[in-house]
Enzyme design. Structure first.
Site, PDB file in Angstrom:
ATOM      1  N   ASP A   1      89.511  77.351  52.011  1.00 22.66           N
ATOM      2  CA  ASP A   1      89.395  79.160  52.449  1.00 22.66           C
ATOM      3  C   ASP A   1      88.848  79.016  54.076  1.00 22.66           C
ATOM      4  O   ASP A   1      88.531  78.575  54.215  1.00 22.66           O
ATOM      5  CB  ASP A   1      88.557  79.810  51.293  1.00 22.66           C
ATOM      6  CG  ASP A   1      88.378  81.024  51.328  1.00 22.66           C
ATOM      7  OD1 ASP A   1      89.388  82.035  51.385  1.00 22.66           O
ATOM      8  OD2 ASP A   1      86.772  81.167  51.155  1.00 22.66           O
TER       9      ASP A   1
ATOM     10  N   ASP B   1      88.075  82.701  45.167  1.00 18.37           N
ATOM     11  CA  ASP B   1      88.906  81.696  45.298  1.00 18.37           C
ATOM     12  C   ASP B   1      88.602  80.406  43.946  1.00 18.37           C
ATOM     13  O   ASP B   1      88.979  79.913  43.898  1.00 18.37           O
ATOM     14  CB  ASP B   1      87.590  80.313  45.952  1.00 18.37           C
ATOM     15  CG  ASP B   1      88.303  81.100  47.844  1.00 18.37           C
ATOM     16  OD1 ASP B   1      89.216  80.916  47.919  1.00 18.37           O
ATOM     17  OD2 ASP B   1      86.854  81.453  48.230  1.00 18.37           O
TER      18      ASP B   1
END
Lengths: 53, 732
Positions: free
Chosen positions: B450, B634
């Site tokens: 990420d 996420d």
């Protein structure tokens, strides 16, 4: 073989002393920071007088 | 889970959320309790004797601190400082270069008063004592003690061994009983059977002046298996304390407005319709609608967007977002249990069902083991009884087979490697929350990162300020007046400049800061507030400085890279793994970062479900994905991936969903963890091969009836020691 009557209790007694020492160390939290205790030994702090606590 | 879960698979629990959520609530319920005299801080970067002295000296020198003691094994410092709070002491440690986080002493109480661990250690001590004494007597028997002497030695051995087996074997008997009640054959069933059979047959043989007694084997079995059990327990206890530590990091509280009076309450007590106040810099505790105030909202943890969003009454906010500049009053629409916690539980359930399918190496190795051992022992009994018609001989041989095949080495093979590997990773700043995580991590071939908060710190940094010299002090003075992240970054970037004297400094929430400087109005803030044309599509974040009547100046910021990020990506790529960058942020910003790190595969503007789908698609294509992420966006992807890591700064939902947590700021341990995991799995396989090899040699001897207590003792101790030494090689 008469000596066995003395030696066996003696050997068991010595082992028991070791076991008692281990139990005492366990009860007094001496295994809580093995890594830290190993490192603390290297520091010269409190070499001259004991840590006051 | 298979029958092994009771003894061998080191999982922290069936569902981490079940452990974390009640803990979080317990933490929150103590919100108003008076500050405890003992403070516990975690010190992820402490590692040597010098660290201990520096930390203890710095803390003891601080007024009000009575004593401070560092525990290097747990990386914590306990401070006795009545009247002080962690917020007073964290800057002291930051001043000498140590990162520190507050831990909740109550949440950690369970791990400090660690009774089970000490109980196991006690049993190890007792069985070790018994084993050594019996061994002394046994050596005499092996060297040829005869008749009355041998019987006497056997009786003394029995007098030591029987109480020892009864005391030290309890963990095995208890777990064997549980698995038998559930109609399964766990590893502990053959162990208990071997212990009982060995003791019983030895008593019988001793009473009939037999040649062989297995008292030494029974105690030795206890000793080695207890060591394996203890190592396994310790790995799990560390994982559990890691979970507790992470919960303790973030105490979920909210400021409730009851008839205009502020009151601090646990987040779990919020109800829809409640009015709550969120101070600037605070995290939004529950989903809700703004009723009063104007501010800017940082949604980075939820969407990956680095640019703050202006907030006005009527806007809907979700839990987890951060309020930046102005105080807000929010009407709760969905409180803890209904909103974020429910979302979290659903996600964790998804993660658990996916991971439940994973069978660990230990499970696979021993699934066939218990039936095989029982079949072998029974076959030898039946065979010898049929061949010789001698019941005593047949039982003796069956007992010898059970003792020799007993999984001493097998019981040590996995715990020893897991302890050694997780200890190594812990020292490098990585906490392992799940027992099978290391094995799954070893299989990883694709790493998905990420962006915001993971590869970057999520904190902006000033990169360009085309300001005339005389305006720099003004910029600094304006920046110091605000707690907005861009303003703070500007203040840091202007270090060395003397701030100018300003009058009537006011912060306009959601817009910027304004003041009077030498009679002129100066403003620092958003482009639209200052009337400047900004290209929001650029890779950089920007803020503007304007003096009334003059052209505004543009200040450029970029999100700072996490230390070790570049090296981590480079190492993963050098090892031949595919690296992918996923972000919910603008394409320009993502492209800039991907270019900087040399990542060729990147996707921008991805929604949270998009991330999970992409990870799912990669898995369907046969890739083993490691997801590294920190935000709520996420979480689904973290749960979906084969293995997952999140930094300590991540949202609690992300930390719960991931297998491993980085305790420090550095990202490099991620690359290292993959390498260590590969080595650890190789060691586990080697250990299985070693213990299997010993059995291949020793079992035929036992079946043929040549096994003496001496051979059993040798086979057991040599295999256990080889396996342990092999595991310790990981630590080099």
């Amino acid at each position: 073989m008469d000596v066995l009557t003395m030696l066996i209790p003696v050997s068991l007694g010595l082992g028991a002393i070791g076991l008692t020492a281990f139990v005492w160390a366990l009860r007094t939290h001496q295994f809580e920071d093995p890594h830290g205790d190993g490192e603390r030994f290297l520091s010269t702090r409190w070499d001259d007088e004991p840590r006051p606590d | 889970m298979t029958d092994l879960s009771a003894g061998y698979a080191p999982r922290i629990s069936a569902c981490p959320a079940c452990e974390a959520a009640p803990l979080a609530q317990r933490v929150a319920s103590r919100a108003e309790a008076p500050a405890n005299a003992a403070l516990i801080l975690s010190l992820p970067t402490a590692h040597c004797a010098l660290c201990i002295t520096q930390v203890e000296d710095a803390l003891t020198a601080h007024p009000g601190v009575r004593s401070a003691r560092v525990n290097l094994t747990l990386r914590r410092v306990t401070v006795d400082a009545p009247g002080l709070s962690a917020d007073d002491l964290i800057p002291v440690l930051a001043g000498i270069g140590y990162e520190a986080h507050e831990l909740d002493p109550g949440a950690l109480a369970a791990t400090t008063a660690d009774r089970v661990g000490r109980d196991l250690l006690m049993r190890i001590g007792v069985s070790g004592f018994a084993m050594m004494n019996i061994m002394i007597l046994s050596v005499a028997v092996w060297s040829g003690a005869e008749a009355a002497t041998r019987d006497l030695f056997h009786w003394i051995s029995g007098a030591i061994a029987l109480p020892t087996v009864a005391f030290c074997g309890q963990p095995f008997f208890a777990s064997a009983w549980t698995s038998l009640k559930a109609r399964r054959l766990g590893m502990d069933v053959p162990i208990s059977l071997a212990l009982i059979l060995a003791s019983a047959i030895s008593v019988f043989e001793t009473a009939h002046s037999g040649h062989h007694a297995y008292f030494d084997a029974a105690t030795m079995l206890c000793f080695f298996l207890l060591i394996g059990r203890y190592l396994d327990y310790r790995t799990r206890a560390i994982a559990r304390s890691a979970a507790a530590e992470l919960t303790a990091l973030e105490v979920p509280r909210a400021i409730l407005l009851r008839d205009g009076v502020e009151e601090t309450v646990p987040v779990a007590d919020l109800r829809p319709g409640d009015l709550i106040r969120v101070r600037p810099g605070g995290r939004i505790p529950a989903d809700g609608e703004i009723t009063e105030g104007a501010s800017e909202i940082d949604r980075a943890l939820l969407t990956g967007e680095t640019l703050p969003v202006p907030a006005r009454p009527g806007m809907i906010l979700s839990a987890g977002e951060v309020n930046l500049t102005g105080p807000l009053v929010i009407r709760v629409t969905a409180a803890g249990r209904d909103s974020s916690l429910a979302r979290l539980t659903a996600l964790v359930e998804a993660a658990e069902s996916a991971r439940g399918r994973y069978t660990s190496l230990a499970e696979r190795a021993s699934r066939g083991y218990s039936p095989a051992v029982h079949a072998l022992a029974f076959a030898s009994f039946a065979g010898w009884f049929w061949a010789s018609g001698d019941l005593r001989l047949a039982v003796n041989i069956a007992a010898a087979v059970l003792i020799i095949t007993c999984p001493c080495a097998l019981g040590l093979a996995v715990p020893a490697v897991a302890t050694s590997a997780s200890g190594r990773l812990f020292r490098r700043g990585l906490l392992i929350k799940d027992g099978t995580a290391l094995e799954r991590l070893a299989e990883v071939d694709t790493v998905v990162f990420d962006k915001t908060g993971t590869l970057t710190m999520g904190q902006p940094q000033l990169v360009r300020a085309d300001l005339p010299q005389e305006l720099r002090p003004v910029a600094l003075a304006l920046a110091e007046a605000s707690s907005h992240p861009l303003a703070r970054a500007l203040a840091v970037g202007m270090e060395g400049v003397e701030p100018a004297a300003l009058e009537r400094v006011t912060e306009r929430p959601g817009q910027g800061v304004e003041a009077l400087w030498q009679g002129q109005r100066v403003r620092l803030g958003r482009a639209d507030w200052l009337g400047a044309a900004d290209d929001e599509g650029g890779a950089m974040l920007s803020s503007w400085l304007a003096i009334d009547g003059q052209r505004p100046f543009r200040l450029e910021f970029t999100d700072r890279l996490r230390p070790g990020a570049g090296e981590c990506v480079a190492r993963l790529r050098a090892e031949g793994r595919r690296v992918i960058l996923l972000s919910g942020d603008r394409p320009a910003a993502v492209a800039h970062l991907a270019d900087e790190l040399g990542i060729s595969e990147w996707h921008a503007g991805i929604s949270p479900t998009g991330k999970a789908d992409l990870v799912g698609r990669l898995s369907d294509e046969g890739a083993r994905v490691l997801m590294v992420g920190d935000g709520l966006n996420d979480t689904a992807a973290l749960a979906r991936a084969h293995a997952s890591i999140s930094p300590a700064s991540a949202l609690d939902a992300a930390r719960v969903a991931s297998d491993m947590v980085l305790t420090g700021k550095d990202l490099l341990p991620v690359a290292e963890a993959v390498a260590v995991a590969e080595r650890a799995t190789r060691r586990i396989r080697e250990n299985f091969a070693i213990s299997f090899g010993y059995n291949v040699v020793a079992v035929p001897i036992a079946l043929a009836g040549f096994a003496t207590p001496l051979i059993a003792a040798l086979a057991m101790s040599i295999s256990s020691i080889t396996v342990t030494l092999n595991a310790l090689r990981l630590n080099r």
